[in-house]
Scaffold this motif. Structure first.
Motif, mmCIF file in Angstrom:
data_model
loop_
_atom_site.group_PDB
_atom_site.id
_atom_site.type_symbol
_atom_site.label_atom_id
_atom_site.label_comp_id
_atom_site.label_asym_id
_atom_site.label_seq_id
_atom_site.Cartn_x
_atom_site.Cartn_y
_atom_site.Cartn_z
ATOM 1 N N LEU A 12 1.434 6.467 3.067
ATOM 2 C CA LEU A 12 0.474 5.203 3.361
ATOM 3 C C LEU A 12 -0.552 6.193 4.221
ATOM 4 N N ALA A 13 -0.809 7.236 3.965
ATOM 5 C CA ALA A 13 -1.746 8.015 4.886
ATOM 6 C C ALA A 13 -3.190 7.997 4.601
ATOM 7 N N SER A 14 -3.360 7.690 3.074
ATOM 8 C CA SER A 14 -4.694 7.622 2.653
ATOM 9 C C SER A 14 -4.787 6.600 1.528
ATOM 10 N N ALA A 15 -6.183 6.414 1.090
ATOM 11 C CA ALA A 15 -6.122 5.233 0.070
ATOM 12 C C ALA A 15 -5.555 5.687 -1.405
ATOM 13 N N ASN A 16 -5.289 6.745 -1.613
ATOM 14 C CA ASN A 16 -4.618 7.513 -2.621
ATOM 15 C C ASN A 16 -3.140 6.940 -2.591
ATOM 16 N N GLN A 17 -2.763 7.331 -1.425
ATOM 17 C CA GLN A 17 -1.305 7.140 -1.319
ATOM 18 C C GLN A 17 -0.951 5.564 -1.275
ATOM 19 N N ILE A 18 -1.857 4.834 -0.739
ATOM 20 C CA ILE A 18 -1.440 3.436 -0.625
ATOM 21 C C ILE A 18 -1.864 3.050 -2.031
ATOM 22 N N MET A 19 -2.419 3.380 -2.892
ATOM 23 C CA MET A 19 -2.666 3.146 -4.234
ATOM 24 C C MET A 19 -1.036 3.328 -5.104
ATOM 25 N N LYS A 20 -0.544 4.520 -4.408
ATOM 26 C CA LYS A 20 0.754 4.729 -5.253
ATOM 27 C C LYS A 20 1.676 3.712 -4.976
ATOM 28 N N ALA A 21 1.900 3.417 -3.540
ATOM 29 C CA ALA A 21 2.628 2.446 -3.082
ATOM 30 C C ALA A 21 2.464 1.258 -3.674
ATOM 31 N N ALA A 22 1.370 0.656 -3.686
ATOM 32 C CA ALA A 22 1.169 -0.672 -4.558
ATOM 33 C C ALA A 22 1.517 -0.624 -5.909
ATOM 34 N N LYS A 23 1.262 0.351 -6.799
ATOM 35 C CA LYS A 23 1.691 0.731 -8.135
ATOM 36 C C LYS A 23 3.184 0.278 -8.174
ATOM 37 N N ILE A 24 3.882 0.934 -7.258
ATOM 38 C CA ILE A 24 5.367 0.922 -7.138
ATOM 39 C C ILE A 24 5.842 -0.586 -6.673
ATOM 40 N N ILE A 25 4.922 -1.098 -5.905
ATOM 41 C CA ILE A 25 5.464 -2.571 -5.351
ATOM 42 C C ILE A 25 4.996 -3.446 -6.790
ATOM 43 N N LYS A 26 4.148 -3.456 -7.314
ATOM 44 C CA LYS A 26 3.465 -4.254 -8.310
ATOM 45 C C LYS A 26 4.575 -3.950 -9.664
ATOM 46 N N SER A 27 4.903 -2.827 -10.032
ATOM 47 C CA SER A 27 5.731 -2.683 -10.985
ATOM 48 C C SER A 27 7.089 -3.320 -11.114
ATOM 49 N N ASP A 28 7.395 -3.984 -9.806
ATOM 50 C CA ASP A 28 8.710 -4.591 -9.871
ATOM 51 C C ASP A 28 8.411 -5.892 -9.092
ATOM 52 N N GLU A 29 8.387 -6.995 -9.807
ATOM 53 C CA GLU A 29 8.282 -8.417 -8.973
ATOM 54 C C GLU A 29 9.161 -8.745 -8.053
ATOM 55 N N THR A 30 10.432 -8.181 -8.033
ATOM 56 C CA THR A 30 11.369 -8.314 -6.916
ATOM 57 C C THR A 30 11.175 -7.532 -5.642
ATOM 58 N N ARG A 31 10.341 -6.612 -5.873
ATOM 59 C CA ARG A 31 9.697 -6.062 -4.508
ATOM 60 C C ARG A 31 9.067 -7.100 -3.845
ATOM 61 N N ARG A 32 9.451 -7.707 -2.855
ATOM 62 C CA ARG A 32 8.565 -8.990 -2.267
ATOM 63 C C ARG A 32 8.324 -8.583 -0.912
ATOM 64 N N TYR A 33 9.127 -7.940 -0.233
ATOM 65 C CA TYR A 33 8.848 -7.898 1.280
ATOM 66 C C TYR A 33 8.462 -6.460 1.709
ATOM 67 N N VAL A 34 7.356 -6.271 2.141
ATOM 68 C CA VAL A 34 6.775 -4.720 2.192
ATOM 69 C C VAL A 34 6.676 -4.525 3.864
ATOM 70 N N VAL A 35 7.280 -3.533 4.084
ATOM 71 C CA VAL A 35 7.344 -3.067 5.690
ATOM 72 C C VAL A 35 6.452 -1.703 5.494
ATOM 73 N N PRO A 36 5.103 -1.746 6.257
ATOM 74 C CA PRO A 36 4.527 -0.335 6.169
ATOM 75 C C PRO A 36 4.626 0.124 7.653
ATOM 76 N N SER A 37 4.664 1.530 7.620
ATOM 77 C CA SER A 37 4.255 2.059 8.550
ATOM 78 C C SER A 37 2.810 2.275 9.056
#
Ligand code: ASP
Length: 441
Positions: A12-37
């Motif tokens: 989550l170090a940059s916008a680009n990395q956060i976009m990757k993380a978000a893509k991962i989260i959104k690709s599976d609707e069971t990924r429901r609770y997100v804990v960021p550093s």
């Protein structure tokens, strides 16, 4: 199906990395609770936001000016916000933070803001509810994590929330003041949330494709472990493997929830599953190798020691009285050794020697420092003959003298002691015999 996903700082170090993380989260609707550093390093000599916050707070505590430092921190978030193209203004938050720093609200409050702000960013970007960890992660008056109170509150709070972001790393004491876990503690928050929502899996997204068989600084490009048990991981972490915060396994372990270590930069990799137990045959006899330098052995010799009842207890009592914890106690017929951390022991060595003389009247005591311990861990050793033999022959071939050996009754690990200077070669030799040569077979 419900998944809790924790993303580490580099994910989550940059916008680009956060976009990757978000893509991962959104690709599976069971990924429901997100804990960021908090945002971590973007490149190797970058500074983590958590460290920027600590430094800034230390300046404030010394009465220094902090406006520039606050600006640098807020610039990092603004760069992310602009990159993500979200409508979020954190200037009010930074006003409050600056104010709290000047009023010396505490170092832990300071450090926690990294996760708090990143939580706000993630929640806005994902369209998930933001839940402040200060409201749901509880510490008691003495600052210890209150696991049961947290479990009740968090379970209740998340009962009717389908998608949420809960920042990692911190919680609050009964008086509302912010308290953090030790460094890397967002892993613990993820585990706590997974337990509270009865997740099917706790995914821990980082920048490696799983737990490695050994330290990549010692063996280039080591294999990734596909399945490891909690107990094996604990043995490896204790001996220096650092993939997950040591305390992160306890909450999920209580519920038998597996942890899946995944790589944000290579989401196609399956990563490592950390499980309570498995009947799947491990790929190799050993699961992992870890080790640490800096031990000292106190070797006590006394004729007829073996028939002296209470000898071991009296020896260990001397260590206890000197406030030194011991790691291993290999013994022979007339010898008894105690292995301790050299740094803890050095200061007290003379007091321990005289204490031992008084307590057990040994013939001789000799100290041997600069030792390294290596743990060879694997559930596959239990049913296999000859594992220790293989370790010995690997080390003999590498011309390494083994100073000590200890196999716990669980047959989950073999610990060997070698000289500090032989440490790297020993690990490589063991890796080669169990992993490289098996792959070649
Ligand atoms: N941000 C905190 C640290 O750098 C906690 C974490 O990332 O887990 O230690």
């Amino acid at each position: 199906m419900k998944k809790v996903v924790k993303f580490g700082g580099s994910s989550l170090a940059s916008a680009n990395q956060i976009m990757k993380a978000a893509k991962i989260i959104k690709s599976d609707e069971t990924r429901r609770y997100v804990v960021p550093s908090a945002p971590g390093k973007r490149y190797s000599d970058d500074i983590k936001v958590t460290d920027m916050l600590y430094r800034c707070y230390d300046t404030a505590a010394k009465g220094g000016l902090i406006d520039d430092q606050i600006k640098r921190i807020s610039d990092r978030y603004n760069e992310i916000i602009t990159g993500l193209e979200i409508d979020l203004d954190l200037s009010g938050e930074f006003e409050v933070i600056r104010d709290h720093f000047l009023r010396q609200a505490g170092r832990e409050y300071a450090a926690s803001r990294g996760e708090y702000l990143n939580g706000l960013v993630m929640a806005r970007y994902l369209g998930f509810r933001f839940i402040d960890a200060a409201e749901v992660v509880c510490f008691d008056e003495s600052g210890n994590f209150d696991s049961e109170k947290t479990h009740q509150i968090l379970r209740e709070r998340l009962r009717n929330i389908e998608y949420a972001v809960i920042p990692g790393f911190y919680g609050a004491m009964p008086d509302g003041s912010i308290k953090t876990f030790s460094r890397g503690g967002s892993d613990i928050t993820g585990s706590i949330v997974a337990r509270a929502v009865h997740a099917d899996v706790y995914e821990n997204w980082t920048d490696v494709s799983g737990v490695l068989v050994t330290d990549p600084h010692l063996v280039p490009d080591p294999e990734v472990i596909d399945v490891i048990t909690y107990r094996e991981l604990r043995e490896l972490s204790y001996m220096g493997a650092t993939v997950l915060h040591e305390d992160a396994i306890f909450p999920v372990r209580k519920e038998g929830i597996p942890i899946n270590i995944r790589n944000t930069n290579r989401p196609e990799d399956h990563g490592t599953m950390i499980v309570e137990s498995t009947c799947r045959q491990p790929k190799h006899v050993i699961t992992g190798i870890a080790g640490k330098k800096g031990f000292c052995s106190i070797n006590i010799e006394k004729d007829m020691m073996n028939s002296e009842i209470g000898f071991g207890r009296r020896v260990l009592q001397v260590f206890e009285e000197n406030g030194i914890s011991f790691e291993h106690t290999p013994s022979g017929i007339d010898t008894f050794s105690v292995l301790v951390h050299q740094s803890e022991f050095e200061e007290k060595e003379q007091s321990v020697i005289s204490g031992l003389h008084r307590a057990v009247h040994p013939d001789t005591i000799d100290l041997e420092g600069d030792l390294a311990l290596i743990a060879i861990v694997g559930r596959g050793m239990k049913t296999r003959k000859g594992t220790a033999g293989q370790v010995f022959s690997a080390l003999a071939h590498a011309r390494i003298n083994i100073k000590m050996i200890d196999q716990g009754s669980s047959e989950l690990n073999i610990i060997i002691g070698v000289r500090n200077e032989d440490f790297e070669t020993a690990i490589r030799a063991i890796y080669d015999i169990f992993i490289t040569s098996e792959l070649e077979d």
